[in-house]
Every structure is written in C-alpha cells, then in structure tokens.
Design a protein around this motif. Structure first.
Motif, mmCIF file in Angstrom:
data_model
loop_
_atom_site.group_PDB
_atom_site.id
_atom_site.type_symbol
_atom_site.label_atom_id
_atom_site.label_comp_id
_atom_site.label_asym_id
_atom_site.label_seq_id
_atom_site.Cartn_x
_atom_site.Cartn_y
_atom_site.Cartn_z
ATOM 1 N N ASN A 39 21.937 -1.367 16.554
ATOM 2 C CA ASN A 39 22.264 -0.653 17.797
ATOM 3 C C ASN A 39 23.097 -1.526 18.721
ATOM 4 O OD1 ASN A 39 21.021 1.739 17.073
ATOM 5 N ND2 ASN A 39 19.061 1.152 17.954
ATOM 6 N N ALA A 40 22.752 -2.799 18.841
ATOM 7 C CA ALA A 40 23.519 -3.720 19.681
ATOM 8 C C ALA A 40 24.951 -3.859 19.156
ATOM 9 C CB ALA A 40 22.832 -5.078 19.738
ATOM 10 N N PHE A 41 25.084 -3.896 17.848
ATOM 11 C CA PHE A 41 26.408 -3.983 17.243
ATOM 12 C C PHE A 41 27.238 -2.750 17.590
ATOM 13 C CE2 PHE A 41 29.305 -3.114 13.696
ATOM 14 C CZ PHE A 41 30.085 -4.256 13.752
ATOM 15 N N PHE A 42 26.658 -1.566 17.489
ATOM 16 C CA PHE A 42 27.413 -0.352 17.786
ATOM 17 C C PHE A 42 27.753 -0.244 19.272
ATOM 18 C CE2 PHE A 42 25.775 1.397 13.638
ATOM 19 C CZ PHE A 42 27.006 1.267 13.007
ATOM 20 N N GLY B 280 31.602 0.203 20.581
ATOM 21 C CA GLY B 280 32.019 1.142 21.622
ATOM 22 C C GLY B 280 32.789 0.463 22.734
ATOM 23 N N ALA B 281 32.316 -0.701 23.147
ATOM 24 C CA ALA B 281 33.007 -1.443 24.204
ATOM 25 C C ALA B 281 34.387 -1.892 23.734
ATOM 26 C CB ALA B 281 32.174 -2.646 24.629
ATOM 27 N N GLY B 282 34.493 -2.330 22.495
ATOM 28 C CA GLY B 282 35.785 -2.753 21.967
ATOM 29 C C GLY B 282 36.778 -1.611 21.869
ATOM 30 N N MET B 283 36.309 -0.443 21.494
ATOM 31 C CA MET B 283 37.198 0.705 21.353
ATOM 32 C C MET B 283 37.647 1.239 22.708
ATOM 33 S SD MET B 283 37.719 1.064 18.113
ATOM 34 C CE MET B 283 37.573 -0.706 17.921
ATOM 35 N N GLN B 284 36.885 0.962 23.783
ATOM 36 C CA GLN B 284 37.263 1.399 25.127
ATOM 37 C C GLN B 284 38.546 0.728 25.595
ATOM 38 O OE1 GLN B 284 35.853 3.837 26.923
ATOM 39 N NE2 GLN B 284 34.498 4.186 25.193
#
Length: 112
Positions: free
Chosen positions: A24-27, A31-35
C-alpha cells in the motif's frame, strides 16, 4: 506526434515478499509520482491482466497502455515510472513508439 507506451510486466519475488502495508505504501508513492505528469500530455488508456490462453501470448502477467502527446512525454513517463522504484518489484518490458496509420505501418514492414 502522439506516442504510445505499452508496458508488459510480472511481479518479482521482491514484490511477493512485501507485506500488505508495504505494498500500500508503494502504491501511494506510485500515485504521487504520477501526479507530476501533465494529464493533457500523458493518459492511461488501459491496464489489466494479460490473457494467457490466446495464441502467441506474452509470458508477462499484466499490461498497461499509455497515450502520450509526444516522444518527450513518453520518455518522461518511462523516467517517472522508473523513479518510483517500479522496477524493483516488477520485471517490465516497454514498447514505445509513434502512432502510425495502418498504411504507414504496412509500408514500414514492406520496406524491411
């Protein structure tokens, strides 16, 4: 010129060894990277499990298809995915290319 990134990937033993909390922490990090990517320049088109029962099926388990406004945007997407640590957990094959019409594609193949 519009480009596509097609990813084929399979979970590695390192992924399988992570706890649910670590996954979950990885996902969240994904998400933050894709933002950081401009949604007008990079858009997910489709993602899912690779069908293994079709002739000449890929050995990878999953796929993702992304539409990118340009080759530079496709390069930025590949770099952003890598920066998240994705490749630590998923063995990935990338295919990136400009979107051509069928006639151009067949002409390219005929010229080989």
């Amino acid at each position: 010129m519009s480009h596509l990134l097609i990813e084929l990937y399979t979970a590695t033993p390192a992924w399988k060894a992570l706890s649910a909390e670590q996954r979950n922490a990885f996902f969240i990090r994904i998400g933050a990277g894709m933002q950081q990517l401009d949604p007008a320049c990079v858009a997910p088109l489709a993602m899912g499990r690779v069908a293994s029962e079709v002739p000449h099926a890929s050995a990878e388990q999953y796929y993702a298809v992304w539409q990118c406004a340009s080759g530079a945007d496709a390069d930025a997407l590949v770099a952003a995915i890598s920066a998240t640590g994705w490749h630590d957990y998923f063995a990935t094959t990338n295919a990136v290319g400009a979107v051509d019409a069928m006639a151009q594609h067949l002409a390219d193949l005929a010229a080989l």
